[in-house]
Motif scaffolding. Structure first.
Motif, PDB file in Angstrom:
ATOM      1  N   PHE A  15     -27.741  16.789  -1.286  1.00 38.51           N
ATOM      2  CA  PHE A  15     -27.338  17.286  -2.629  1.00 38.51           C
ATOM      3  C   PHE A  15     -27.916  18.799  -3.508  1.00 38.51           C
ATOM      4  O   PHE A  15     -27.620  18.751  -4.156  1.00 38.51           O
ATOM      5  N   ILE A  16     -29.258  18.538  -2.681  1.00 34.66           N
ATOM      6  CA  ILE A  16     -29.985  19.587  -2.477  1.00 34.66           C
ATOM      7  C   ILE A  16     -28.873  21.421  -2.074  1.00 34.66           C
ATOM      8  O   ILE A  16     -29.088  21.788  -3.071  1.00 34.66           O
ATOM      9  N   GLU A  17     -28.116  21.171  -1.497  1.00 35.86           N
ATOM     10  CA  GLU A  17     -27.566  22.196  -1.158  1.00 35.86           C
ATOM     11  C   GLU A  17     -26.181  22.468  -2.693  1.00 35.86           C
ATOM     12  O   GLU A  17     -26.520  23.716  -3.095  1.00 35.86           O
ATOM     13  N   ARG A  18     -25.827  21.268  -3.041  1.00 34.82           N
ATOM     14  CA  ARG A  18     -24.816  22.009  -3.863  1.00 34.82           C
ATOM     15  C   ARG A  18     -25.583  22.147  -5.283  1.00 34.82           C
ATOM     16  O   ARG A  18     -25.013  22.629  -6.489  1.00 34.82           O
ATOM     17  N   ALA A  19     -27.351  20.859  -5.751  1.00 33.53           N
ATOM     18  CA  ALA A  19     -27.823  21.430  -6.648  1.00 33.53           C
ATOM     19  C   ALA A  19     -28.737  22.913  -6.883  1.00 33.53           C
ATOM     20  O   ALA A  19     -28.199  23.554  -7.988  1.00 33.53           O
ATOM     21  N   GLY A  20     -28.666  23.029  -5.505  1.00 34.72           N
ATOM     22  CA  GLY A  20     -29.236  24.893  -5.866  1.00 34.72           C
ATOM     23  C   GLY A  20     -28.097  25.795  -5.722  1.00 34.72           C
ATOM     24  O   GLY A  20     -28.328  26.543  -6.671  1.00 34.72           O
ATOM     25  N   TRP A  21     -27.197  25.501  -5.369  1.00 36.55           N
ATOM     26  CA  TRP A  21     -26.236  26.733  -5.472  1.00 36.55           C
ATOM     27  C   TRP A  21     -25.785  26.490  -7.356  1.00 36.55           C
ATOM     28  O   TRP A  21     -25.800  27.811  -7.796  1.00 36.55           O
ATOM     29  N   SER A  22     -25.390  25.316  -7.439  1.00 35.98           N
ATOM     30  CA  SER A  22     -25.127  25.221  -9.404  1.00 35.98           C
ATOM     31  C   SER A  22     -25.799  26.220 -10.079  1.00 35.98           C
ATOM     32  O   SER A  22     -25.773  26.667 -10.659  1.00 35.98           O
ATOM     33  N   ALA A  23     -27.681  25.722 -10.462  1.00 38.15           N
ATOM     34  CA  ALA A  23     -28.126  25.938 -10.621  1.00 38.15           C
ATOM     35  C   ALA A  23     -28.432  27.605 -10.169  1.00 38.15           C
ATOM     36  O   ALA A  23     -28.259  28.627 -11.164  1.00 38.15           O
ATOM     37  N   VAL A  57     -29.531  19.907 -12.732  1.00 39.65           N
ATOM     38  CA  VAL A  57     -29.826  17.996 -13.020  1.00 39.65           C
ATOM     39  C   VAL A  57     -28.204  17.570 -12.785  1.00 39.65           C
ATOM     40  O   VAL A  57     -27.703  16.647 -12.056  1.00 39.65           O
ATOM     41  N   SER A  58     -27.370  18.140 -13.911  1.00 42.22           N
ATOM     42  CA  SER A  58     -25.929  18.023 -13.756  1.00 42.22           C
ATOM     43  C   SER A  58     -25.394  17.841 -12.263  1.00 42.22           C
ATOM     44  O   SER A  58     -24.579  16.802 -12.116  1.00 42.22           O
ATOM     45  N   SER A  59     -25.356  18.673 -12.137  1.00 41.44           N
ATOM     46  CA  SER A  59     -24.826  18.540 -10.296  1.00 41.44           C
ATOM     47  C   SER A  59     -25.153  17.385  -9.495  1.00 41.44           C
ATOM     48  O   SER A  59     -24.031  16.663  -8.571  1.00 41.44           O
ATOM     49  N   ILE A  60     -26.723  17.025  -9.431  1.00 39.75           N
ATOM     50  CA  ILE A  60     -27.429  15.726  -8.923  1.00 39.75           C
ATOM     51  C   ILE A  60     -26.833  14.537  -9.397  1.00 39.75           C
ATOM     52  O   ILE A  60     -25.411  13.998  -8.874  1.00 39.75           O
ATOM     53  N   VAL A  61     -25.972  14.284 -10.933  1.00 34.39           N
ATOM     54  CA  VAL A  61     -25.327  13.253 -11.386  1.00 34.39           C
ATOM     55  C   VAL A  61     -24.232  13.822 -11.158  1.00 34.39           C
ATOM     56  O   VAL A  61     -23.273  12.708 -10.099  1.00 34.39           O
ATOM     57  N   LYS A  86     -17.316  20.415 -11.054  1.00 31.15           N
ATOM     58  CA  LYS A  86     -18.254  20.486 -10.916  1.00 31.15           C
ATOM     59  C   LYS A  86     -18.805  21.331 -11.407  1.00 31.15           C
ATOM     60  O   LYS A  86     -20.163  21.239 -12.314  1.00 31.15           O
ATOM     61  N   THR A  87     -18.909  22.490 -10.914  1.00 28.24           N
ATOM     62  CA  THR A  87     -19.692  23.295 -10.853  1.00 28.24           C
ATOM     63  C   THR A  87     -19.451  24.048 -12.774  1.00 28.24           C
ATOM     64  O   THR A  87     -20.464  23.589 -13.452  1.00 28.24           O
ATOM     65  N   PHE A  88     -18.140  23.662 -13.216  1.00 26.87           N
ATOM     66  CA  PHE A  88     -17.914  24.014 -14.552  1.00 26.87           C
ATOM     67  C   PHE A  88     -17.981  23.067 -15.714  1.00 26.87           C
ATOM     68  O   PHE A  88     -19.406  23.674 -16.493  1.00 26.87           O
ATOM     69  N   LEU A  89     -18.358  21.866 -14.839  1.00 24.33           N
ATOM     70  CA  LEU A  89     -18.166  20.781 -16.049  1.00 24.33           C
ATOM     71  C   LEU A  89     -20.388  21.420 -16.209  1.00 24.33           C
ATOM     72  O   LEU A  89     -21.033  20.425 -17.264  1.00 24.33           O
ATOM     73  N   SER A  90     -21.473  21.233 -14.639  1.00 24.25           N
ATOM     74  CA  SER A  90     -22.398  21.630 -14.934  1.00 24.25           C
ATOM     75  C   SER A  90     -22.845  22.406 -16.105  1.00 24.25           C
ATOM     76  O   SER A  90     -23.835  22.495 -16.509  1.00 24.25           O
ATOM     77  N   SER A  91     -22.255  23.240 -15.872  1.00 20.00           N
ATOM     78  CA  SER A  91     -22.764  24.606 -16.866  1.00 20.00           C
ATOM     79  C   SER A  91     -22.257  24.480 -18.105  1.00 20.00           C
ATOM     80  O   SER A  91     -23.268  24.529 -18.668  1.00 20.00           O
ATOM     81  N   LEU A  92     -21.352  23.785 -18.443  1.00 18.30           N
ATOM     82  CA  LEU A  92     -21.140  23.498 -19.904  1.00 18.30           C
ATOM     83  C   LEU A  92     -22.394  22.657 -20.315  1.00 18.30           C
ATOM     84  O   LEU A  92     -22.946  22.248 -21.579  1.00 18.30           O
ATOM     85  N   ALA A  93     -22.753  21.501 -19.651  1.00 20.29           N
ATOM     86  CA  ALA A  93     -23.242  20.162 -19.914  1.00 20.29           C
ATOM     87  C   ALA A  93     -24.329  20.681 -19.718  1.00 20.29           C
ATOM     88  O   ALA A  93     -25.599  20.542 -21.048  1.00 20.29           O
ATOM     89  N   ALA A  94     -25.201  21.761 -19.447  1.00 30.11           N
ATOM     90  CA  ALA A  94     -26.407  22.731 -19.573  1.00 30.11           C
ATOM     91  C   ALA A  94     -25.995  23.963 -20.526  1.00 30.11           C
ATOM     92  O   ALA A  94     -27.989  23.878 -21.530  1.00 30.11           O
TER      93      ALA A  94
END
Length: 164
Positions: A15-23, A57-61, A86-94
C-alpha cells in the motif's frame, strides 16, 4: 507461505509503495504540466503537493478495492495495466478534489488530462524498469512484477506462493 504477521507487513508495504509512487508521479507530472519556462519559484509547488496527497489517498482506496476483490495475484502485464489505470484514475480524482468548485463545463480538462497522462507515462516507465531489475545471484527463477518492493515482499503481499 510466510506467516500472517509477515503478510500484513507485506500488504502494508505494498500500500505504501503504491501510494508513494502515485503521489510522486502526480507531483512531478503537475510540476511538468505547470510549464518548464517558469522559474523554480513560480512553479505550482502547493498545488502539486495537494494533488500528490490526493493521489496517494486515492491510490490507497483503489488498492484496498483491489485487495478486497482479490485481484492482486496476476501476471506482470495485467498487474501493470491495473497500476496504470489506478494512476490515471488517482490523478483525475486528485484534480477533481483540488478544484474549488467542480463544474464539468468550466473545469480545466486539458491540464487535468495532461497531468494524468504524464503520471501514467511515468508509471509505465517505473513498471517496466522494475520488471528489468536483475535478480539476486542466489535467487531461483522469479516472475517479473511492476513493484519496486523486494520480490518476496511483493509475493507475500499479493498472495503468491513463494518459489521453493
Amino acid at each position: 507461505m510466510a506467516g500472517n504477521g509477515s503478510n500484513w507487513r507485506a500488504m502494508l508495504l505494498d500500500f505504501i509503495e503504491r501510494a508513494g509512487w502515485s503521489a510522486g508521479q502526480v507531483f512531478f507530472a503537475t510540476l511538468l504540466a505547470g510549464g518548464t519556462a517558469a522559474g523554480v519559484g513560480n512553479l505550482p509547488w502547493k498545488y502539486s503537493s495537494a494533488l500528490a496527497l490526493g493521489a496517494a489517498v486515492s491510490s490507497i482506496v483503489l488498492t484496498a478495492i483491489q485487495y478486497l476483490t482479490r485481484i492482486t495475484n496476476v501476471s506482470f502485464w495485467p498487474d501493470l495495466l491495473v497500476r496504470l489505470a489506478k494512476t490515471f484514475l488517482s490523478s483525475l480524482a486528485a484534480s477533481f478534489a483540488a478544484a474549488d468548485i467542480f463544474n464539468v463545463t468550466t473545469f480545466h480538462w486539458t491540464a487535468t488530462l495532461n497531468v494524468a497522462f504524464l503520471a501514467t507515462l511515468s508509471a509505465l516507465a517505473k513498471g517496466i524498469l522494475a520488471r528489468t531489475t536483475p535478480a539476486p545471484a542466489n535467487a531461483t527463477t522469479q516472475s517479473p512484477n511492476p513493484s519496486t518492493l523486494p520480490t518476496q515482499t511483493y509475493k507475500d503481499a499479493v498472495g503468491a506462493t513463494p518459489s521453493a
